[in-house]
Structure formats: C-alpha cells, structure tokens
Design a protein around this motif. Structure first.
Motif, PDB file in Angstrom:
ATOM      1  N   GLN A  27       0.458 -10.442  -5.314  1.00 28.97           N
ATOM      2  CA  GLN A  27       1.695 -10.313  -4.556  1.00 28.97           C
ATOM      3  C   GLN A  27       1.683  -8.910  -3.952  1.00 28.97           C
ATOM      4  O   GLN A  27       1.989  -7.933  -4.635  1.00 28.97           O
ATOM      5  N   TYR A  28       1.318  -8.849  -2.676  1.00 32.97           N
ATOM      6  CA  TYR A  28       1.006  -7.556  -2.052  1.00 32.97           C
ATOM      7  C   TYR A  28       2.212  -6.952  -1.335  1.00 32.97           C
ATOM      8  O   TYR A  28       2.538  -5.790  -1.508  1.00 32.97           O
ATOM      9  N   GLY A  46       0.782  -1.222   0.000  1.00 32.73           N
ATOM     10  CA  GLY A  46       0.000   0.000   0.000  1.00 32.73           C
ATOM     11  C   GLY A  46       0.811   1.267   0.000  1.00 32.73           C
ATOM     12  O   GLY A  46       0.255   2.363   0.196  1.00 32.73           O
ATOM     13  N   THR A  47       2.121   1.173  -0.233  1.00 34.20           N
ATOM     14  CA  THR A  47       2.953   2.373  -0.231  1.00 34.20           C
ATOM     15  C   THR A  47       4.057   2.227  -1.265  1.00 34.20           C
ATOM     16  O   THR A  47       4.177   1.212  -1.948  1.00 34.20           O
ATOM     17  N   LYS A  48       4.876   3.241  -1.380  1.00 39.56           N
ATOM     18  CA  LYS A  48       6.011   3.213  -2.302  1.00 39.56           C
ATOM     19  C   LYS A  48       7.277   2.970  -1.501  1.00 39.56           C
ATOM     20  O   LYS A  48       7.597   3.737  -0.587  1.00 39.56           O
ATOM     21  N   VAL A  49       7.992   1.915  -1.836  1.00 42.34           N
ATOM     22  CA  VAL A  49       9.229   1.585  -1.136  1.00 42.34           C
ATOM     23  C   VAL A  49      10.360   1.499  -2.158  1.00 42.34           C
ATOM     24  O   VAL A  49      10.135   1.281  -3.353  1.00 42.34           O
ATOM     25  N   TRP A  50      11.585   1.638  -1.673  1.00 48.62           N
ATOM     26  CA  TRP A  50      12.757   1.749  -2.542  1.00 48.62           C
ATOM     27  C   TRP A  50      13.781   0.662  -2.212  1.00 48.62           C
ATOM     28  O   TRP A  50      13.939   0.271  -1.052  1.00 48.62           O
ATOM     29  N   PHE A  51      14.485   0.214  -3.250  1.00 46.17           N
ATOM     30  CA  PHE A  51      15.623  -0.684  -3.029  1.00 46.17           C
ATOM     31  C   PHE A  51      16.734  -0.349  -4.004  1.00 46.17           C
ATOM     32  O   PHE A  51      16.505   0.146  -5.120  1.00 46.17           O
ATOM     33  N   LEU A  52      17.948  -0.607  -3.558  1.00 45.15           N
ATOM     34  CA  LEU A  52      19.122  -0.339  -4.382  1.00 45.15           C
ATOM     35  C   LEU A  52      19.148  -1.311  -5.556  1.00 45.15           C
ATOM     36  O   LEU A  52      19.071  -2.526  -5.364  1.00 45.15           O
ATOM     37  N   ASN A  53      19.273  -0.749  -6.767  1.00 39.20           N
ATOM     38  CA  ASN A  53      19.166  -1.585  -7.957  1.00 39.20           C
ATOM     39  C   ASN A  53      19.981  -0.984  -9.110  1.00 39.20           C
ATOM     40  O   ASN A  53      19.456  -0.704 -10.194  1.00 39.20           O
ATOM     41  N   PRO A  54      21.281  -0.773  -8.886  1.00 39.88           N
ATOM     42  CA  PRO A  54      22.079  -0.125  -9.928  1.00 39.88           C
ATOM     43  C   PRO A  54      22.095  -0.931 -11.222  1.00 39.88           C
ATOM     44  O   PRO A  54      22.368  -2.143 -11.203  1.00 39.88           O
TER      45      PRO A  54
END
Length: 631
Positions: free
Chosen positions: A615-616, A519-527
């Motif tokens: 896939q929540y 239900g939100t925007k999340v970030w991950f490192l993905n160079p």
C-alpha cells in the motif's frame, strides 16, 4: 458511458417513401411535405437516405444505431469502446489497448490484441462506401451511410441479398454486434428486434429528435444465427453467483477480455476490484458488449441488486486498466456515479455486492482485507505515462467501512494511534467524516454539475497535508502535480488516504499524525486517534540496502525468462516513485512470482523473481522482494 432515456411508444410517423418499402405506416401527404421541409438535413433524414441507398429496412438501421449510440453523433469523438458516430464504427489502435482498460502497455502481443476485424469496422465501411475515414469519423450522415453499408454487406453474406422483410435481417444484426460468441451476438440481435417491435424515441444531446415507430408484426428469423458459425458461450445457467442472488449471464464482447482457465492453469486469482459504472446499468451492459472497450466479470444494478455476469471468472476481463491486475483479479461494476455523493450506492447494492464478494473470496481463497478487496482507484498505473490518467471510481462516497463490515471483515476497531514505526488502519467513519470536495462538470457525466461547485459530504478518506497544519498545502501526487501541491477536487485521488488502507506511522505532533506515503512524509488531522485504528500482525517492508527501492506498476518476468518463441512483455520502474531508505510500507501477503499469459496458446510463463504488493499511496504498487527487507 452515457445514460439512456426510457423508451417510449410513438405516435409520430416517419417519412413515407422509405417507410413504405419496410411495411411501416406513413403519414399524410401534407404531413410528409411539412416534415420533408423541416427535416431534410436532420439526422432522422440521414437514416432514411442511408436505408434507401443500401436497401436496409429503416427500422433495422434505426434500431441498430439506437443500441450502438442512442442516436448520438458524439461530435466526431471516439467513444470509450473505440467507436465513432451514431453507428459506432470502430477504430481501435494498439495505443488504446495499451492505455485503456486492457492496460496492455509493454506487451508484445498488442498488435495481435488489436487485430480483430470487429475492432476496425470504420475501415471496412470506408471501403464499402468509398468515403474517406475522416468523414466517417466526424460527419454523422457519412457515419450512418457507413453503418448501413456494413449491415447490407452482412445481409448479403448471410442470406444472399437485402430482403425487404426486416425480420430476415436477424443474422446481419447479430453480426453487427461484433461478437464472435453466440450468446452475445444473439442477445444484441434480440435487443434490437425488441426495439423494432416496441419502438423508440429520443432527443439526442445535440438536440436531434429521432423516432422509430413500433413494428409489432416483424418476426425475427432467429434460425439464421447458425449461418454465422459463432462460438458457443455460457448461458444463464452457467452463472457463478450465490444461489440467493438474482443473477443472469450476458456475455461481454469477446474482444474485451481473454479466454483463460484461471486458476487451474496456474494463474492465481488474488483480488477483487470494485468499480462503479459512471452510467446507467443498461448503458454499462451495452457498452461492455461493444468490441474495443472494457468489460467486467459482474455488473450490479442499484435499485434492486440484480446481477449480470458478463465474463466467466476463469477468463480475464479488461476492467482495471492494468494487465497484471486484470490477470489476477475479478472485476465487479456497481451502477452509480462517483461524484453523486453516494446517492446511487443503495443498501441493496452494498448487500448484494458483499454477498457476491464473500462467495468469490471463499471460492478462490482471496483474503478479505483492503489490499485484496480494492477500488479501481487503488489500482496502480502500469507505466509512468499512464499513472495520472488511472480511474478514480468508486470514489470517496463508497462507504468502505460499511462494506467491509458486510463482508464480516471490519477494518475498524478501537480508535487510536501507536508510536512511530507502528501501523495504523485509516478508519475515519463515513457519516461523521464530513469533507469538503470540489465537483466539476468533467467529474459528473450525468450533466447535473454545470459548473465547479464546492460541497461538504460524508466521505471515506482523510486529507493529507505537507505539514501538521490545517493551512499547509494538500499533498499532491507526483504523477499528477509536479509542484507537489494537491487540490480538494473530488477526482484528485493523490491527496487522500482511504478507509481500510494501512500505513506506517512516520511522526506525531499534537493532533496530527504523519505516515510514509508515496515516498514522503504526509500529515493528517487525527486528534486522539479518531481517524485511525492501530493495526497488528501485518508485514512492513523497507529498503534492503543503501539506495531507494524502485516501485513498479506491473509484474512481468525478466525477458530472459521467457521460453524461445514467446515475445516478452516489458516493464520499467514508475519514474515518479520510490521507497527512500528509512521508510516502510505495509504488505498483507507474501511476495508472489512474476508471471505472464499468452492467450493464443494458453501458455503461462512464471518468472524466478517475486514481488510484494504494497500500500504505497492511494494506490497499491509492486516492489521486488529482493530489493526490500520485511518485518
């Protein structure tokens, strides 16, 4: 579950007076006197006194307790199977079945599920001994008396008395198993009498040294089993495994699942749940044979890939902590520990499991993707109150990418990331994906982690952060962290996206990728997209109207869709979650109709509405098809 130490033949001898009545050799008078002085209040002595009081041969009482608890007292705590003390006296409540492996919250038949006599032996022991139930729970000597009284009552009901010959207690021991199935009761009795023959010795977790000398001349009266009028059950020849797998059948306790006729009765089998045992292989088999706990369709040994099937695939196993998931899935346990850094997950275990999964998937038409081949940690909580306590096995050290390759269904491919609105599959690799995790004593049932420890290890996940920065807080799942801030604790599943999961790209910024998640925007490192693979030919869903979409953990028909005479199960949206307008989530299957099952009559109820499985977050979730639009 606890790991049991290997059995050893004994050279030490028990107290003479009780053993003489059972035909076991006694020690010298001097040794007896010394032993009596030092062990008068020991658990060993409690077994001796209870055996004498209720005329139970001491080897029988000791061997039964060994297979129930490894002689541990558990300090008055209830086991996962709902049993107390060395004799595993059971007291299973409707609350346990609602929140436990059955995942039966909201079901109208909870009281019926909890009514089996095998789930309430503590109350029976209280009546037989006159002891308060509280003492039977917390006082190990009283608990042992209660178990002895139960065994004596079973012997009186089957052979009319309490014979001195241990071999004539075979039916009583089989009855103590709590199983109404012939094969399970027989297997328990056979293990008990094998221990009587070979002997056993153990130092318990609280320092009690217990000994059972070998009795090689005891001959179990196996013919007594017919007196119990047990149900015929599947045998070794009825295993459902590929011919290339070493596979045997050992039935779980009948109370730990439900007889069904899937898929012939209309209940689809559409997923396979991967677990780990958090115990030794033998301890898992023993636990699943105790009424009141969980079960699994299959258990796989780490060392050599040997498989034990414990529930026929047509039947429902209480394995995932969510009744809707149990209804439609097959559970496979793997010997191992989620906090052990993958050391228990041998290549033999992976290969055997993959061969078994391919066989089952082909037989039942289960797609080989990560929405249908899931971990226990991907199963949603069936109600808001149960989300935070759902299991996290097989954990971040299960190599999903390798496993899916063994299934001939790789989740990876050419790495990269597409534009906002496209779909990516999480593919960080495993060996090269070194992540820092904190492991604490409660995460590691082996006892090898005495204090919380930070370590770096190969992992199947990427960490998710609240902003595109390595210093931003980890995202915290709403059900676990009200402040929204997660941790690097190995059991904190809410801040991770696992290999093979698929999400919609929500944003991109430099080396960082954002996805819609929980239900939100999340970030991950993905160079350069090194941790993802662009996904194609997938379906995504989003809100159909101008309001957030409710998210569910189970899939029951509406109350008015149940025929007269059948009490409806109930469900409610998961309070922490929703799909806000503008967000999108991946589903890899068409929506499926809601349904329910009544094992007492074999009736299947199918509702008029359908739900997508999406896939929540780290877990899957369900949404009504009418609430979303698909593209």
């Amino acid at each position: 579950m606890h790991e049991r130490k290997p059995r050893r033949r004994l050279s030490l001898i028990l107290t003479a007076g009780v053993l003489a009545a059972t035909g076991v050799t006694t020690a010298s008078p001097a040794a007896q006197a010394a032993g009596d002085r030092t062990a008068a209040d020991s658990r060993q002595h409690a077994f001796e006194r209870a055996a004498a009081e209720y005329d139970v041969p001491l080897p029988v009482l000791l061997a039964v307790a060994y297979h129930e608890s490894a002689w541990d007292a558990h300090a008055g705590e209830r086991s996962t199977g709902g049993g107390y003390g060395p004799m595993h006296l059971t007291e299973v409540t409707t609350g346990m079945l609602a929140a436990g492996d059955a995942g039966a919250v909201g079901r109208a038949d909870l009281a019926e599920l909890a009514s089996a006599p095998s789930l309430h032996t503590l109350q029976t022991a209280a009546r037989l001994t006159g002891l308060p139930e509280k003492r039977l729970r917390g006082d190990d000597a009283a608990n042992i008396r209660g178990g002895a009284a139960l065994l004596a009552s079973y012997a009186k009901n089957t052979v009319g008395g309490t014979p001195k010959d241990p071999g004539k207690w075979y039916a009583a021991v089989a009855r103590y198993s709590g199983s109404s199935g012939q094969r399970a009761a027989e297997a328990f009795a056979d293990r008990v009498f094998a221990t009587i023959e070979s002997g056993a010795e153990e130092t318990t977790r609280d320092g009690q040294h217990i000994e059972l000398p070998p009795s090689p001349n005891v001959r179990p009266a196996t013919g007594q089993l017919s007196a119990l009028h047990l149900k015929a059950t599947a045998t070794t020849g009825d295993t459902e495994c590929p011919a290339t797998i070493d596979c045997t059948f050992l039935p779980a306790a009948t109370a730990n699942g439900q007889v069904s006729d899937r898929p012939a009765n209309g209940i689809r089998i559409d997923s396979i749940v991967i677990h780990d045992t958090e115990s030794s292989y033998d301890a898992a088999l023993n636990s699943f044979q105790k009424p009141g706990g969980g079960s699994a369709h299959y258990v796989i040994r780490s060392s050599d890939g040997a498989v034990t099937q414990m529930v026929p695939t047509k039947d429902i196993s209480f394995q995932a902590g969510n009744y809707s998931t149990n209804l439609h899935s097959i559970g496979i346990e793997h010997e191992g520990y989620a906090a052990a850094g993958g050391s228990w997950y041998t290549e033999t275990e992976y290969e055997t499991s993959a061969e078994l999964v391919r066989y089952l998937a082909g037989r039942f038409g289960i797609p080989l993707d990560r929405q249908h081949i899931i971990g226990h940690d991907n199963v949603p909580g069936p109600s808001s109150a149960l989300v935070s306590g759902m299991h996290w096995d097989p954990g971040p050290s299960w190599n999903w990418e390798h496993f899916m390759r063994l299934l001939h269904a790789p989740v990876g491919g050419r790495h990269g990331v597409g534009p906002v609105g496209s779909v990516v599959t999480i593919t960080p690799g495993y060996t090269r994906n070194q992540q820092n995790v904190q492991v604490c004593p409660s995460d590691d049932p082996t006892g090898a982690t005495p204090e919380c420890t930070e370590r770096t290890q190969p992992s199947d996940f990427v960490y998710l952060r609240t902003a595109p920065s390595a210093t931003a807080p980890l995202f915290g799942d709403q059900a676990v962290h009200p402040d929204g801030v997660g941790t690097d604790r190995i059991s904190d599943w809410g801040s991770t996206a696992a290999a093979g999961q698929q999400f919609v790209v929500a944003d991109r910024q430099g080396d960082w990728t954002a996805i819609w998640y929980s239900g939100t925007k999340v970030w991950f490192l993905n160079p350069h997209g090194c941790n993802t693979t662009p996904a194609h030919d997938v379906t995504v869903v989003g809100a159909a109207g101008t309001s957030p979409v409710a998210v569910y953990g189970s899939s029951y028909p509406d109350a008015n869709e149940y025929p007269a005479g059948l009490s409806p199960s109930t469900q409610a949206p998961l309070a922490f979650y929703s799909i806000p307008v503008g967000q999108a989530y991946v589903t890899t299957a068409a929506p499926a109709p809601t349904d329910d099952y009544f094992p007492s009559t074999g009736r299947v109820v199918t509702g008029g509405k359908s739900m997508y499985t999406i896939q929540y977050n780290h877990r899957t979730a369900l949404v009504y098809a009418s609430d979303v639009t698909a593209r």
